[in-house]
Every structure is written in structure tokens, then in C-alpha cells.
Design a protein around this motif. Structure first.
Motif, PDB file in Angstrom:
ATOM      1  N   ASN A  94       0.351   2.495  14.523  1.00 25.73           N
ATOM      2  CA  ASN A  94       0.958   1.809  13.372  1.00 25.73           C
ATOM      3  C   ASN A  94       0.358   0.443  13.090  1.00 25.73           C
ATOM      4  O   ASN A  94       1.042  -0.487  12.680  1.00 25.73           O
ATOM      5  N   THR A  95      -0.964   0.327  13.317  1.00 31.14           N
ATOM      6  CA  THR A  95      -1.677  -0.895  12.957  1.00 31.14           C
ATOM      7  C   THR A  95      -2.935  -0.534  12.176  1.00 31.14           C
ATOM      8  O   THR A  95      -3.373   0.618  12.153  1.00 31.14           O
ATOM      9  N   GLY A  96      -3.501  -1.548  11.567  1.00 35.46           N
ATOM     10  CA  GLY A  96      -4.760  -1.393  10.850  1.00 35.46           C
ATOM     11  C   GLY A  96      -5.263  -2.755  10.434  1.00 35.46           C
ATOM     12  O   GLY A  96      -4.669  -3.780  10.779  1.00 35.46           O
ATOM     13  N   HIS A  97      -6.350  -2.773   9.713  1.00 30.84           N
ATOM     14  CA  HIS A  97      -6.892  -4.023   9.185  1.00 30.84           C
ATOM     15  C   HIS A  97      -7.211  -3.832   7.703  1.00 30.84           C
ATOM     16  O   HIS A  97      -7.395  -2.716   7.226  1.00 30.84           O
ATOM     17  N   HIS A  98      -7.304  -4.950   7.005  1.00 32.53           N
ATOM     18  CA  HIS A  98      -7.442  -4.930   5.551  1.00 32.53           C
ATOM     19  C   HIS A  98      -8.887  -4.741   5.090  1.00 32.53           C
ATOM     20  O   HIS A  98      -9.837  -5.172   5.738  1.00 32.53           O
ATOM     21  N   HIS A  99      -8.995  -4.122   3.917  1.00 35.21           N
ATOM     22  CA  HIS A  99     -10.222  -4.032   3.130  1.00 35.21           C
ATOM     23  C   HIS A  99      -9.805  -4.335   1.693  1.00 35.21           C
ATOM     24  O   HIS A  99      -8.688  -4.002   1.295  1.00 35.21           O
ATOM     25  N   ILE A 100     -10.690  -4.957   0.945  1.00 41.14           N
ATOM     26  CA  ILE A 100     -10.412  -5.162  -0.470  1.00 41.14           C
ATOM     27  C   ILE A 100     -11.515  -4.472  -1.263  1.00 41.14           C
ATOM     28  O   ILE A 100     -12.698  -4.621  -0.967  1.00 41.14           O
ATOM     29  N   PHE A 101     -11.096  -3.643  -2.208  1.00 35.49           N
ATOM     30  CA  PHE A 101     -12.016  -2.946  -3.093  1.00 35.49           C
ATOM     31  C   PHE A 101     -12.100  -3.773  -4.372  1.00 35.49           C
ATOM     32  O   PHE A 101     -11.071  -4.111  -4.967  1.00 35.49           O
ATOM     33  N   ILE A 102     -13.314  -4.083  -4.804  1.00 35.64           N
ATOM     34  CA  ILE A 102     -13.541  -4.931  -5.969  1.00 35.64           C
ATOM     35  C   ILE A 102     -14.346  -4.152  -7.003  1.00 35.64           C
ATOM     36  O   ILE A 102     -15.422  -3.625  -6.698  1.00 35.64           O
ATOM     37  N   ASN A 103     -13.802  -4.079  -8.219  1.00 41.30           N
ATOM     38  CA  ASN A 103     -14.521  -3.479  -9.357  1.00 41.30           C
ATOM     39  C   ASN A 103     -15.028  -2.067  -9.067  1.00 41.30           C
ATOM     40  O   ASN A 103     -16.191  -1.757  -9.289  1.00 41.30           O
ATOM     41  N   ARG A 104     -14.140  -1.241  -8.574  1.00 41.07           N
ATOM     42  CA  ARG A 104     -14.471   0.164  -8.338  1.00 41.07           C
ATOM     43  C   ARG A 104     -13.229   1.002  -8.603  1.00 41.07           C
ATOM     44  O   ARG A 104     -12.126   0.467  -8.673  1.00 41.07           O
ATOM     45  N   PRO A 105     -13.370   2.305  -8.736  1.00 44.38           N
ATOM     46  CA  PRO A 105     -12.192   3.141  -8.997  1.00 44.38           C
ATOM     47  C   PRO A 105     -11.184   3.045  -7.859  1.00 44.38           C
ATOM     48  O   PRO A 105     -11.538   2.741  -6.713  1.00 44.38           O
ATOM     49  N   PRO A 106      -9.922   3.338  -8.143  1.00 41.84           N
ATOM     50  CA  PRO A 106      -8.910   3.367  -7.080  1.00 41.84           C
ATOM     51  C   PRO A 106      -9.317   4.362  -5.991  1.00 41.84           C
ATOM     52  O   PRO A 106     -10.004   5.354  -6.251  1.00 41.84           O
ATOM     53  N   LEU A 107      -8.866   4.077  -4.743  1.00 38.84           N
ATOM     54  CA  LEU A 107      -9.157   4.992  -3.640  1.00 38.84           C
ATOM     55  C   LEU A 107      -8.715   6.399  -4.025  1.00 38.84           C
ATOM     56  O   LEU A 107      -7.602   6.608  -4.502  1.00 38.84           O
ATOM     57  N   GLY A 108      -9.608   7.343  -3.828  1.00 38.60           N
ATOM     58  CA  GLY A 108      -9.336   8.737  -4.166  1.00 38.60           C
ATOM     59  C   GLY A 108      -9.990   9.154  -5.469  1.00 38.60           C
ATOM     60  O   GLY A 108     -10.110  10.334  -5.750  1.00 38.60           O
ATOM     61  N   GLU A 109     -10.440   8.171  -6.267  1.00 44.98           N
ATOM     62  CA  GLU A 109     -11.053   8.486  -7.561  1.00 44.98           C
ATOM     63  C   GLU A 109     -12.542   8.144  -7.605  1.00 44.98           C
ATOM     64  O   GLU A 109     -13.209   8.437  -8.596  1.00 44.98           O
ATOM     65  N   GLY A 110     -13.071   7.536  -6.564  1.00 42.59           N
ATOM     66  CA  GLY A 110     -14.487   7.178  -6.529  1.00 42.59           C
ATOM     67  C   GLY A 110     -15.347   8.343  -6.084  1.00 42.59           C
ATOM     68  O   GLY A 110     -14.899   9.201  -5.318  1.00 42.59           O
ATOM     69  N   ALA A 111     -16.592   8.358  -6.543  1.00 42.19           N
ATOM     70  CA  ALA A 111     -17.510   9.453  -6.231  1.00 42.19           C
ATOM     71  C   ALA A 111     -17.734   9.608  -4.729  1.00 42.19           C
ATOM     72  O   ALA A 111     -17.912  10.718  -4.232  1.00 42.19           O
ATOM     73  N   GLU A 112     -17.713   8.502  -3.987  1.00 43.70           N
ATOM     74  CA  GLU A 112     -17.980   8.545  -2.553  1.00 43.70           C
ATOM     75  C   GLU A 112     -16.712   8.601  -1.699  1.00 43.70           C
ATOM     76  O   GLU A 112     -16.781   8.519  -0.472  1.00 43.70           O
ATOM     77  N   ASP A 113     -15.553   8.768  -2.310  1.00 47.02           N
ATOM     78  CA  ASP A 113     -14.307   8.629  -1.557  1.00 47.02           C
ATOM     79  C   ASP A 113     -14.051   9.724  -0.526  1.00 47.02           C
ATOM     80  O   ASP A 113     -13.413   9.467   0.488  1.00 47.02           O
ATOM     81  N   ALA A 114     -14.536  10.930  -0.749  1.00 46.21           N
ATOM     82  CA  ALA A 114     -14.349  11.977   0.271  1.00 46.21           C
ATOM     83  C   ALA A 114     -15.071  11.567   1.552  1.00 46.21           C
ATOM     84  O   ALA A 114     -14.516  11.676   2.649  1.00 46.21           O
ATOM     85  N   GLU A 115     -16.297  11.054   1.411  1.00 49.23           N
ATOM     86  CA  GLU A 115     -17.048  10.590   2.577  1.00 49.23           C
ATOM     87  C   GLU A 115     -16.380   9.371   3.200  1.00 49.23           C
ATOM     88  O   GLU A 115     -16.268   9.255   4.418  1.00 49.23           O
ATOM     89  N   LEU A 116     -15.917   8.455   2.365  1.00 51.41           N
ATOM     90  CA  LEU A 116     -15.226   7.248   2.830  1.00 51.41           C
ATOM     91  C   LEU A 116     -13.988   7.615   3.655  1.00 51.41           C
ATOM     92  O   LEU A 116     -13.735   7.021   4.693  1.00 51.41           O
ATOM     93  N   MET A 117     -13.226   8.621   3.202  1.00 47.63           N
ATOM     94  CA  MET A 117     -12.006   9.032   3.904  1.00 47.63           C
ATOM     95  C   MET A 117     -12.329   9.671   5.258  1.00 47.63           C
ATOM     96  O   MET A 117     -11.488   9.707   6.138  1.00 47.63           O
ATOM     97  N   GLU A 118     -13.537  10.143   5.411  1.00 43.69           N
ATOM     98  CA  GLU A 118     -13.921  10.756   6.678  1.00 43.69           C
ATOM     99  C   GLU A 118     -14.679   9.790   7.592  1.00 43.69           C
ATOM    100  O   GLU A 118     -14.482   9.781   8.799  1.00 43.69           O
ATOM    101  N   ASN A 119     -15.541   8.960   7.000  1.00 47.89           N
ATOM    102  CA  ASN A 119     -16.453   8.135   7.802  1.00 47.89           C
ATOM    103  C   ASN A 119     -16.154   6.647   7.776  1.00 47.89           C
ATOM    104  O   ASN A 119     -16.776   5.897   8.510  1.00 47.89           O
ATOM    105  N   GLY A 120     -15.258   6.206   6.922  1.00 47.57           N
ATOM    106  CA  GLY A 120     -14.907   4.795   6.885  1.00 47.57           C
ATOM    107  C   GLY A 120     -15.405   4.085   5.638  1.00 47.57           C
ATOM    108  O   GLY A 120     -16.283   4.567   4.932  1.00 47.57           O
ATOM    109  N   VAL A 121     -14.835   2.929   5.407  1.00 46.90           N
ATOM    110  CA  VAL A 121     -15.147   2.115   4.242  1.00 46.90           C
ATOM    111  C   VAL A 121     -16.528   1.491   4.428  1.00 46.90           C
ATOM    112  O   VAL A 121     -16.800   0.881   5.471  1.00 46.90           O
ATOM    113  N   PRO A 122     -17.419   1.631   3.429  1.00 48.97           N
ATOM    114  CA  PRO A 122     -18.733   0.997   3.541  1.00 48.97           C
ATOM    115  C   PRO A 122     -18.610  -0.517   3.389  1.00 48.97           C
ATOM    116  O   PRO A 122     -17.557  -1.032   2.997  1.00 48.97           O
TER     117      PRO A 122
END
Length: 144
Positions: A64-92
Motif C-alpha cells: 500500500n505504498t508508491g511514489h509519484h509521477h507527473i504526466f505533462i502534456n500527454r493523454p491520460p493514463l490508459g489513452e496513450g499509444a505507449e500505455d500498454a507497455e508502460l503498464m507492464e514495464n513502468g513509466v519512462p
């Protein structure tokens, strides 16, 4: 013995990047000091809020912990072209994805004048969004 080590390595690597770190019901991440439609002057401070979970640095395995990331000027999580890979391998790490793996809960951004979108995304110890993802609403701000 070699087969056991190889099998263990495969198992651990697939667990590490499976995107299966659970988030508790009701966990929320949000902007404390910014709202959709705000106008700001650069540089400006962004404060991150989190409820239902705790903040821990990247690499810390604690339920029940994590750390923050901020997405700037890109589609919401789940709507970006690379999001399937991101959900598996981590935020670039790039201009559209900022990491706060030290457990930071604020940042000073110096964005150019104009309209920008921001979204907070919580990641597990490997920078992978939780399941289900703990994300803020996307907000649009104007930098003067």
C-alpha cells in the motif's frame, strides 16, 4: 541448479514488471494546490496529495505504498499509444513523464507560457502503476 536459478530469475523478473501491485479500494492521488483551469506564473510549485496509501521511495517494497509521477502534456493514463507497455514495464523518463522516486511530494515546474495538461500517477517500487491504477484527474493549466 542452473535450471532452478534460471526459473527463479524468470519468475522474479515477470513479477517485477507485471503491473500487478494491488492498490487498496478508495486510494486517491490529487493536486493539492492546483485545479483545472488555473493560471500560474512560471516557475510554480505543484503539491501532490495522496490518501488511502503511503509514499515510499522507488525500490521500496512495502504494501500500500508508491511514489509519484507527473504526466505533462500527454493523454491520460490508459489513452496513450505507449500505455500498454508502460503498464507492464513502468513509466519512462522523458519530458512528458517526471519521476519522484525519492518519495518527493512536490516539485517546482518551469513550463513555457501556454496551456499544459498535468496528471499524477502513483507507481510501485518499479515505477509501474498499481492495479487498479491510482491516478488524478487530468487538469489543464495556463502558464502566463
Amino acid at each position: 541448479m542452473k535450471k532452478l536459478v534460471a526459473a527463479l530469475a524468470i519468475m522474479l523478473s515477470s513479477q517485477a514488471f507485471a503491473g500487478d501491485t494491488p492498490s487498496p479500494d478508495g486510494a486517491m492521488v490529487y493536486f493539492i494546490n492546483l485545479s483545472d483551469g488555473d493560471s500560474v506564473e512560471a516557475p510554480f510549485v505543484v503539491n501532490f496529495g495522496l490518501s488511502g496509501m503511503g509514499v515510499a521511495p522507488a525500490g521500496t517494497e512495502k504494501e500500500n505504498t508508491g511514489h509519484h509521477h507527473i504526466f505533462i502534456n500527454r493523454p491520460p493514463l490508459g489513452e496513450g499509444a505507449e500505455d500498454a507497455e508502460l503498464m507492464e514495464n513502468g513509466v519512462p523518463t522523458d519530458d512528458n513523464h517526471k519521476h519522484f522516486g525519492g518519495g518527493q511530494t512536490e516539485v517546482t515546474l518551469d513550463l513555457p507560457a501556454g496551456t499544459h495538461t498535468l496528471q499524477l500517477v502513483l507507481g510501485d517500487e518499479f515505477h509501474v502503476p498499481h492495479n487498479p491504477p491510482v491516478v488524478s484527474e487530468v487538469i489543464t493549466i495556463t502558464v502566463k
